[in-house]
Design an enzyme around this catalytic site. Structure first.
Site, short mmCIF file in Angstrom:
data_model
loop_
_atom_site.label_atom_id
_atom_site.label_comp_id
_atom_site.label_asym_id
_atom_site.label_seq_id
_atom_site.Cartn_x
_atom_site.Cartn_y
_atom_site.Cartn_z
N GLU A 70 0.81 -1.22 0.00
CA GLU A 70 0.00 0.00 0.00
C GLU A 70 0.84 1.27 0.00
OE1 GLU A 70 -2.60 0.42 3.37
OE2 GLU A 70 -3.42 2.30 2.61
N ASP A 90 -0.74 -5.06 3.02
CA ASP A 90 -1.27 -3.88 3.70
C ASP A 90 -0.65 -3.88 5.08
OD1 ASP A 90 -4.60 -2.40 4.06
OD2 ASP A 90 -2.65 -1.83 4.90
N ILE A 92 -0.68 -1.91 7.69
CA ILE A 92 -1.68 -1.68 8.74
C ILE A 92 -3.01 -1.44 8.04
CG2 ILE A 92 -2.50 -0.22 10.64
CD1 ILE A 92 0.34 0.53 11.30
N ASP A 93 -3.92 -2.43 8.19
CA ASP A 93 -5.28 -2.21 7.68
C ASP A 93 -6.12 -1.78 8.88
OD1 ASP A 93 -7.17 -2.19 5.54
OD2 ASP A 93 -8.12 -3.91 6.52
N THR A 95 -5.64 1.94 9.73
CA THR A 95 -4.72 2.97 10.24
C THR A 95 -5.45 4.00 11.11
OG1 THR A 95 -3.18 2.72 8.40
CG2 THR A 95 -3.16 4.83 9.54
N ASP A 220 -6.11 -4.29 0.65
CA ASP A 220 -7.07 -4.39 1.76
C ASP A 220 -7.71 -5.78 1.83
OD1 ASP A 220 -8.08 -1.12 0.82
OD2 ASP A 220 -7.08 -1.60 2.71
O1 LIG Z 1 -6.39 1.48 6.98
P1 LIG Z 1 -6.13 1.31 5.55
O2 LIG Z 1 -5.08 0.31 5.19
O3 LIG Z 1 -5.91 2.61 4.84
O4 LIG Z 1 -7.44 0.67 4.86
C1 LIG Z 1 -8.77 1.14 5.06
C2 LIG Z 1 -9.05 2.32 4.14
O5 LIG Z 1 -8.22 3.42 4.52
C3 LIG Z 1 -10.51 2.75 4.27
O6 LIG Z 1 -10.75 3.82 3.37
C4 LIG Z 1 -11.46 1.61 3.95
O7 LIG Z 1 -12.78 2.04 4.11
C5 LIG Z 1 -11.18 0.44 4.84
O8 LIG Z 1 -12.02 -0.63 4.44
C6 LIG Z 1 -9.71 0.00 4.76
O9 LIG Z 1 -9.48 -1.04 5.67
MG LIG Z 2 -6.15 -1.15 4.17
MG LIG Z 3 -3.13 0.22 5.27
#
Ligand SMILES: O=P(O)(O)O[C@H]1[C@H](O)[C@@H](O)[C@H](O)[C@@H](O)[C@@H]1O
Ligand SMILES: [Mg+2]
Ligand SMILES: [Mg+2]
Length: 280
Positions: A70, A90, A92-93, A95, A220
């Site tokens: 990412e 990813d 950190i999913d 964040t 993601d």
């Molecule tokens: O936390 P990240 O890796 O950026 O992923 C999320 C994303 O930023 C959000 O816009 C989405 O709605 C989430 O489903 C993702 O997990």
């Molecule tokens: Mg993500």
């Molecule tokens: Mg992320």
């Protein structure tokens, strides 16, 4: 017969756990927040540090494998999925959850060969839940078998989704239009964990019947897509066709019937694909 990708999967589990240690340590101090595509699309130094840790470990052990991450894509790297063995990361999913210490934060590592996910690892590191799946060999959480819900009636279901990172009025209107239609089927409830990967692992765990979102990226959902299907779930495009992990659109459900019912209510649109040529 020996599994030629077992060594890689074992490495993914080990590095996801090590990455989780970094995330938990950083939770205590580093939450210096930066932004990407909008003021609410957050990234931290920990996202970048974890992605570098995972990527370097893969380069050292599997030098011929390709990588999609990412934060590397955010820094300008291409997001092209070829037939080559490819790690889809990813770091950190969730964040935003990390920044707020909201306890749903995942490290997600998918592994693709010939554009087919061979294994997926999602480590929900504040819950210490290691979700894994190997194609054709089932899905597990901390070694326990995962099975989707057997609920067939959408009116007795919980549906997960996310509001995404856009605050553009048209995008928000689309999201709330779909949300209102689904809520008023009616369903028992709608939930947003704040992480696509964890929402999908909740589907695989039988805790929610379906998850849908438009705007996610391949990193993601790559790992969790296999965890859902190996737990007996179904993946679908928001318009009801076959899922395309590069399309930024997904429905993950416990059954085809519930997936199709969800698609009837979604006001769909097509964001630029992950593998679209860069916009100049
Ligand atoms: O936390 P990240 O890796 O950026 O992923 C999320 C994303 O930023 C959000 O816009 C989405 O709605 C989430 O489903 C993702 O997990
Ligand atoms: Mg993500
Ligand atoms: Mg992320």
């Amino acid at each position: 017969m020996a599994d030629i990708w077992q060594d890689a999967m074992d490495h993914a589990v080990a590095i996801a756990r090590r990455a989780g240690d970094v995330v938990r340590e950083a939770l205590l101090d580093d939450r210096m927040v930066m932004t990407k595509t909008s003021s609410v699309d957050l990234v931290t130094q920990t996202d970048q540090k974890v992605e570098k840790l995972i990527m370097q470990s893969v380069k050292d052990k599997f030098p011929t494998h390709r990588l999609i991450g990412e934060e590397s894509v955010a820094a300008g790297e291409a997001c092209d999925l070829s037939d080559a063995p490819t790690w889809i990361i990813d770091p950190i999913d969730g964040t935003t959850n990390f920044v707020h210490a909201f306890p749903f934060v995942a490290v997600s590592i998918g592994f693709s060969v010939n554009k087919q996910i061979e294994f997926g690892v999602v480590y929900s590191c504040l819950e210490d839940k290691m979700f894994t799946a190997r194609r054709g060999k089932g899905a597990f959480c901390n070694g326990n078998v995962l099975q989707v819900s057997d609920q067939e009636d959408i009116r007795q279901s919980i549906i997960a989704t996310e509001f995404g990172s856009s605050r553009e009025p048209e995008a928000v209107n689309n999201i709330f239009s779909s949300l209102r239609s689904i809520l008023c089927i009616p369903v028992h409830g709608v939930r947003t964990a704040g992480s696509a990967a964890i929402n999908m692992c909740l589907v695989a765990s039988g805790c929610v019947e379906a998850y849908y979102e438009i705007g996610i990226h391949v990193w993601d959902v790559a790992a969790a897509s296999l965890i859902v299907s190996e737990a007996g779930g179904v993946l679908m495009d928001v318009d009801g066709g076959s899922v395309d992990l590069m399309s930024r659109r997904i429905v993950a459900a416990n059954s085809r019937a519930i997936a199709e019912r969800i698609t009837e209510e979604i006001r769909s649109f097509s964001p630029p694909r992950d593998d679209a040529p860069p916009q100049h």
